[in-house]
Design a protein around this motif. Structure first.
Motif, PDB file in Angstrom:
ATOM      1  N   ALA A 239      40.426  31.757  37.286  1.00  0.00           N
ATOM      2  CA  ALA A 239      41.641  32.026  36.483  1.00  0.00           C
ATOM      3  C   ALA A 239      41.572  33.428  35.887  1.00  0.00           C
ATOM      4  O   ALA A 239      42.580  34.145  35.798  1.00  0.00           O
ATOM      5  CB  ALA A 239      41.779  30.977  35.381  1.00  0.00           C
ATOM      6  N   GLY A 240      40.371  33.838  35.473  1.00  0.00           N
ATOM      7  CA  GLY A 240      40.188  35.177  34.902  1.00  0.00           C
ATOM      8  C   GLY A 240      40.466  36.269  35.922  1.00  0.00           C
ATOM      9  O   GLY A 240      41.093  37.287  35.606  1.00  0.00           O
ATOM     10  N   ILE A 241      40.006  36.052  37.149  1.00  0.00           N
ATOM     11  CA  ILE A 241      40.254  37.037  38.219  1.00  0.00           C
ATOM     12  C   ILE A 241      41.761  37.154  38.452  1.00  0.00           C
ATOM     13  O   ILE A 241      42.320  38.257  38.541  1.00  0.00           O
ATOM     14  CB  ILE A 241      39.521  36.604  39.514  1.00  0.00           C
ATOM     15  CG1 ILE A 241      38.004  36.740  39.320  1.00  0.00           C
ATOM     16  CG2 ILE A 241      40.001  37.416  40.718  1.00  0.00           C
ATOM     17  CD1 ILE A 241      37.165  36.129  40.435  1.00  0.00           C
ATOM     18  N   ARG A 242      42.435  36.015  38.505  1.00  0.00           N
ATOM     19  CA  ARG A 242      43.900  36.045  38.745  1.00  0.00           C
ATOM     20  C   ARG A 242      44.628  36.708  37.571  1.00  0.00           C
ATOM     21  O   ARG A 242      45.589  37.451  37.766  1.00  0.00           O
ATOM     22  CB  ARG A 242      44.410  34.627  38.992  1.00  0.00           C
ATOM     23  CG  ARG A 242      43.898  34.106  40.332  1.00  0.00           C
ATOM     24  CD  ARG A 242      44.318  32.687  40.616  1.00  0.00           C
ATOM     25  NE  ARG A 242      43.815  32.302  41.923  1.00  0.00           N
ATOM     26  CZ  ARG A 242      43.549  31.059  42.311  1.00  0.00           C
ATOM     27  NH1 ARG A 242      43.757  30.047  41.479  1.00  0.00           N
ATOM     28  NH2 ARG A 242      43.096  30.810  43.519  1.00  0.00           N
ATOM     29  N   ALA A 243      44.139  36.452  36.354  1.00  0.00           N
ATOM     30  CA  ALA A 243      44.769  37.077  35.180  1.00  0.00           C
ATOM     31  C   ALA A 243      44.582  38.588  35.216  1.00  0.00           C
ATOM     32  O   ALA A 243      45.478  39.354  34.834  1.00  0.00           O
ATOM     33  CB  ALA A 243      44.172  36.501  33.893  1.00  0.00           C
ATOM     34  N   ALA A 244      43.407  39.032  35.681  1.00  0.00           N
ATOM     35  CA  ALA A 244      43.148  40.474  35.763  1.00  0.00           C
ATOM     36  C   ALA A 244      44.069  41.119  36.797  1.00  0.00           C
ATOM     37  O   ALA A 244      44.624  42.200  36.569  1.00  0.00           O
ATOM     38  CB  ALA A 244      41.686  40.716  36.121  1.00  0.00           C
ATOM     39  N   VAL A 245      44.256  40.444  37.925  1.00  0.00           N
ATOM     40  CA  VAL A 245      45.175  40.969  38.955  1.00  0.00           C
ATOM     41  C   VAL A 245      46.590  41.038  38.363  1.00  0.00           C
ATOM     42  O   VAL A 245      47.269  42.066  38.462  1.00  0.00           O
ATOM     43  CB  VAL A 245      45.159  40.072  40.224  1.00  0.00           C
ATOM     44  CG1 VAL A 245      46.253  40.504  41.200  1.00  0.00           C
ATOM     45  CG2 VAL A 245      43.788  40.117  40.903  1.00  0.00           C
ATOM     46  N   ALA A 246      47.004  39.947  37.672  1.00  0.00           N
ATOM     47  CA  ALA A 246      48.355  39.904  37.100  1.00  0.00           C
ATOM     48  C   ALA A 246      48.558  40.970  36.025  1.00  0.00           C
ATOM     49  O   ALA A 246      49.650  41.508  35.857  1.00  0.00           O
ATOM     50  CB  ALA A 246      48.622  38.506  36.517  1.00  0.00           C
ATOM     51  N   ALA A 247      47.457  41.302  35.296  1.00  0.00           N
ATOM     52  CA  ALA A 247      47.568  42.298  34.218  1.00  0.00           C
ATOM     53  C   ALA A 247      47.518  43.728  34.758  1.00  0.00           C
ATOM     54  O   ALA A 247      47.604  44.680  33.983  1.00  0.00           O
ATOM     55  CB  ALA A 247      46.446  42.079  33.201  1.00  0.00           C
TER      56      ALA A 247
END
Ligand code: SAM
Length: 355
Positions: A151-159
């Motif tokens: 989830a953190g990796i996806r949040a970083a991509v989204a940010a």
């Protein structure tokens, strides 16, 4: 009245002609994971809180590296940097400097923090992840947190913390059967996966040469399933390979089998304010003592012949930091010497130095 001139930027060159432009700052030695190849199950003896540099102290050293020595990149690491409460404030402070500002993290707190860090001025993140299999992840990190990290990796991509790089330490008999799964993950998630050779910096001293999976072998495994095209070497230690069908890239960092010491441009600041010229250095320079003792700073800031800093109005503390940084880099070794019979492991492990 003394005349002052504008401070000049001087490249920080060591005895082997290597110009240093990359500062790795460990913001804490604490970590919320206990990766088996990095830390003992019970953790380590943490640095007492009052020995850890404050955000202002860290920023002062960083500013010196950038303004005096022309550094172009700063990476925050640890321990686990996201366990430090004032991390977003530190990022905001460092983001004022004209550098490529990035963070290395285990990703477990990124789902919550990525938007704040991006807003504070962070440009990029590297997330460490060694298994995509929940049980193996839990066994390796001693934490049941794979879903949080993904989830953190996806949040970083989204940010927009791009490119998000996922760093995988490959260890023989532990996760070397997941190399192709990680290549697939890179293609599906739009991240760059980089495979890193296991280095003799584990707190439990389990490292053996047989546990290292050579970069060449990793590339062969991936190429057999997803054909790769090697890219021209750049300044980064990672050797980059693009997928032949254009769907992204992977990299390998062969710290043990293909050392990149001759191109090393890094210095490291530990959370307790010790400057190191190499991960494997056995000497450190105590910048904390200079930062906290104005008398010592004055004594450590001699006016050397040809040194214009006393005349240009540079603060004595900054001059003392300059001299300490120059002396540390001036004494840097040619290479880490892991393969030499005379190799001596540093007394601190990776999490205590800042990986
Ligand atoms: N906690 C953060 C993280 O997990 O990325 C930053 C600190 S961690 C020490 C930095 C990196 O060092 C991680 O990618 C970790 O896998 C790697 N590392 C730790 N011990 C290592 C070793 N003995 N050899 C190679 N890499 C290691």
């Amino acid at each position: 009245m003394p005349t002052t001139s504008a401070p000049t930027t001087t490249p920080l060159v060591d005895g082997f002609g290597r110009v240093h432009r990359d500062l790795r700052i460990s913001v804490t030695d604490r970590c919320n994971f206990r990766c088996t190849y990095c830390m003992p199950a019970d953790g380590l003896q943490w640095q007492p809180a009052d020995t850890v540099l404050t955000a202002a102290e860290l920023a002062r050293v960083a500013r010196r590296c950038v303004e005096r020595f022309g550094f172009t990149s700063i990476r925050l690491t640890g321990g686990e940097p996201t366990v430090r409460a004032d991390l977003p404030d530190l990022v905001a402070e460092l983001a004022r400097l004209p550098v490529d500002l990035s963070l290395t993290t285990n990703g477990s707190r990124l789902a919550r923090l990525a938007p704040r860090l991006a807003a504070a001025g962070l440009r990029r993140v590297n997330v460490s992840l060694d298994s995509l299999r929940p049980e193996r992840f839990a066994a390796t990190t001693r934490r049941d947190a794979l879903a949080d990290v993904v989830a953190g990796i996806r949040a970083a991509v989204a940010a927009g913390l791009a490119p998000v790089k996922v760093n995988v330490v490959v260890t023989r008999g532990v996760n070397d059967d997941e190399v192709v799964d990680f290549a697939r993950f890179a293609r599906q998630e739009g991240v760059v996966v980089r495979f890193i050779e296991f280095m003799p910096l584990d707190a439990d001293h389990r490292w053996t040469r047989a546990s290292v999976v050579p970069s060449a072998e990793i590339l062969q495994q991936i190429d057999a399933v997803f054909p790769l095209v090697a890219q021209a070497p750049g300044s980064s230690p990672a050797r980059t390979h693009r997928f032949a069908d254009g769907r992204g890239e992977v990299g390998v960092i062969g710290s043990v089998t293909e050392p990149f010491c001759s191109r090393c441009d890094r210095v490291r600041l530990t959370a307790d304010g010790q400057l190191r010229s190499c991960l494997f250095a056995t000497d450190e320079t105590d910048l904390r003592a200079i930062l906290r003792d104005p008398d010592l700073a004055l004594r450590a800031a001699p006016s050397l012949p040809g040194d214009t800093r006393a005349a240009d109005g540079t603060d004595p503390l900054d001059r003392a930091l300059d001299h300490a940084i120059e002396a540390t880099v001036g004494a840097k070794w040619a290479g880490h010497g892991i393969s030499a019979v005379s190799f001596t492991r540093p007394t601190r492990s990776m999490s205590q130095i800042g990986g």
